[in-house]
Write an enzyme that holds these catalytic residues in place. Structure first.
Site, mmCIF file in Angstrom:
data_model
loop_
_atom_site.group_PDB
_atom_site.id
_atom_site.type_symbol
_atom_site.label_atom_id
_atom_site.label_comp_id
_atom_site.label_asym_id
_atom_site.label_seq_id
_atom_site.Cartn_x
_atom_site.Cartn_y
_atom_site.Cartn_z
ATOM 1 N N ASP A 49 74.856 36.971 -29.284
ATOM 2 C CA ASP A 49 73.511 37.587 -29.013
ATOM 3 C C ASP A 49 72.548 36.837 -27.984
ATOM 4 O OD1 ASP A 49 71.742 40.255 -29.765
ATOM 5 O OD2 ASP A 49 70.301 38.451 -29.854
ATOM 6 N N TYR A 54 66.362 34.832 -22.309
ATOM 7 C CA TYR A 54 66.706 33.317 -22.924
ATOM 8 C C TYR A 54 67.251 32.456 -22.071
ATOM 9 C CZ TYR A 54 67.157 36.200 -27.490
ATOM 10 O OH TYR A 54 66.691 37.209 -28.351
ATOM 11 N N LYS A 79 70.254 41.475 -23.240
ATOM 12 C CA LYS A 79 69.016 42.485 -23.246
ATOM 13 C C LYS A 79 68.418 42.290 -22.041
ATOM 14 C CE LYS A 79 68.508 40.819 -27.978
ATOM 15 N NZ LYS A 79 68.825 39.172 -27.935
ATOM 16 N N HIS A 109 64.817 45.051 -24.549
ATOM 17 C CA HIS A 109 64.381 43.809 -25.224
ATOM 18 C C HIS A 109 63.071 44.281 -26.272
ATOM 19 C CE1 HIS A 109 64.755 39.178 -25.673
ATOM 20 N NE2 HIS A 109 64.386 39.691 -26.700
#
Ligand SMILES: NC(=O)c1ccc[n+]([C@@H]2O[C@H](COP(=O)([O-])OP(=O)(O)OC[C@H]3O[C@@H](n4cnc5c(N)ncnc54)[C@H](OP(=O)(O)O)[C@@H]3O)[C@@H](O)[C@H]2O)c1
Length: 272
Positions: A49, A54, A79, A109
């Site tokens: 994930d 990120y 996302k 997100h």
């Protein structure tokens, strides 16, 4: 890893989602992320994930290629960073960074600018084959209703903050009514619940770690769990949650820790 660790949930669109995934939020891009993902794949995880926010999609892709595990055996979620941009164009960039032809799941997100703003673009990303499934994250029951009413594709997944302190029963029930699979993020409370005395007592009696108890609790509630770790031993241990069960009594004790009052909200402290 026990054979059940490959447990999967079927999504409403027919695709299958492994119940256990490695989360890589706050996992530094580069060596740390490549090693963590590689250790997870070596330990039998088949679900990673990540997110555009990120900043580590390239490392996830590198670890996947280095592992030698066939692409079709690993479920990759990313996302859409929802504060701007177009979901299709951003998905194409994610695919280049990950080095794959499509992701398995592409989530909004958070509902920036309202629950429907990104959804038409998400549906286009699905139509173009950039993602096999699309879904949402941090959507309340009301936001889920709104996006379902407005769109032509029902989100396959809602990924939300879920652990014994954030049980949000009414949101989980609303997702079930719409056949939306709920994924538990921060299942360990970003680490803050690992020393909790109630969880420690149950773990001690079972000869398990507190992390395993928290993950097992979420799995027994029918959720997908996404623990994060950058330590090889912890990554392996967190996968050992399919060879034991919590009793009804232990489940009830953990359920009693809820501080949300069974809310239908997805988050208590919205950052958007
Ligand atoms: N959609 C969203 O908005 C959203 C938001 C938050 C999170 N998420 C997803 O959910 C994933 C997990 O949530 P999270 O990152 O908040 O954290 P978490 O999985 O709840 O907890 C991770 C923390 O626990 C520690 N830890 C993990 N396993 C352990 C073990 N067996 N023993 C001792 N310590 C352990 C980790 O430390 P070490 O790394 O040092 O081992 C880290 O500090 C994220 O990575 C992300 O994929 C999504």
């Amino acid at each position: 890893m026990s054979e059940n660790a490959a447990g999967v949930r079927e999504l409403a669109d027919g695709n299958e989602l492994p119940v256990l995934g490695l989360g890589v939020w706050q996992v530094q891009d580069g060596r740390t992320c490549v090693d963590s993902v590689r250790w997870a794949l070596d330990a039998g995880y088949r679900h990673i994930d990540t997110a555009q926010a990120y900043g580590n999609e390239e490392s996830v892709g590198r670890a996947l290629r280095d592992s030698g595990v066939p692409r079709e055996e690993v479920f990759i979620t990313t996302k859409f960073y929802p504060e701007g941009g177009d979901p299709v164009a951003e998905a194409e960039k994610s695919l280049r960074r990950l080095g794959v032809d499509q992701v398995d799941l592409y989530l909004v997100h958070w509902p920036a600018g309202g629950p429907t703003r990104a959804w038409a673009g998400m549906e286009r990303a699905l139509e173009r084959g950039l993602a096999r499934s699309i879904g949402v994250s941090n959507f309340s029951a009301a936001e889920l209703d709104t996006v379902i009413a407005a769109g032509s594709v029902v989100p396959a997944v809602n990924q939300v903050l879920f652990n014994p302190w954030h049980r949000r029963t009414r949101l989980v029930e609303a997702c079930a009514r719409h056949d939306v699979v709920v994924e538990a993020y921060s299942p360990l409370g970003t680490g803050r619940y690992l020393d909790d005395p109630t969880v420690s007592k149950i773990a001690g009696a079972l000869g398990r770690t507190t992390a395993q108890v928290l993950l097992r609790w979420a799995v027994q509630h029918g959720l997908v769990v996404l623990p994060k770790s950058t330590h090889q031993d912890r990554i392996a241990a967190n996968a050992q949650i399919f060879d034991f069960a919590l009793s009804d009594e232990d489940m009830a004790v953990l359920d009693g820790l809820d501080e949300t009052g069974g809310t239908e909200q997805a988050h208590e402290n919205k950052w958007w």
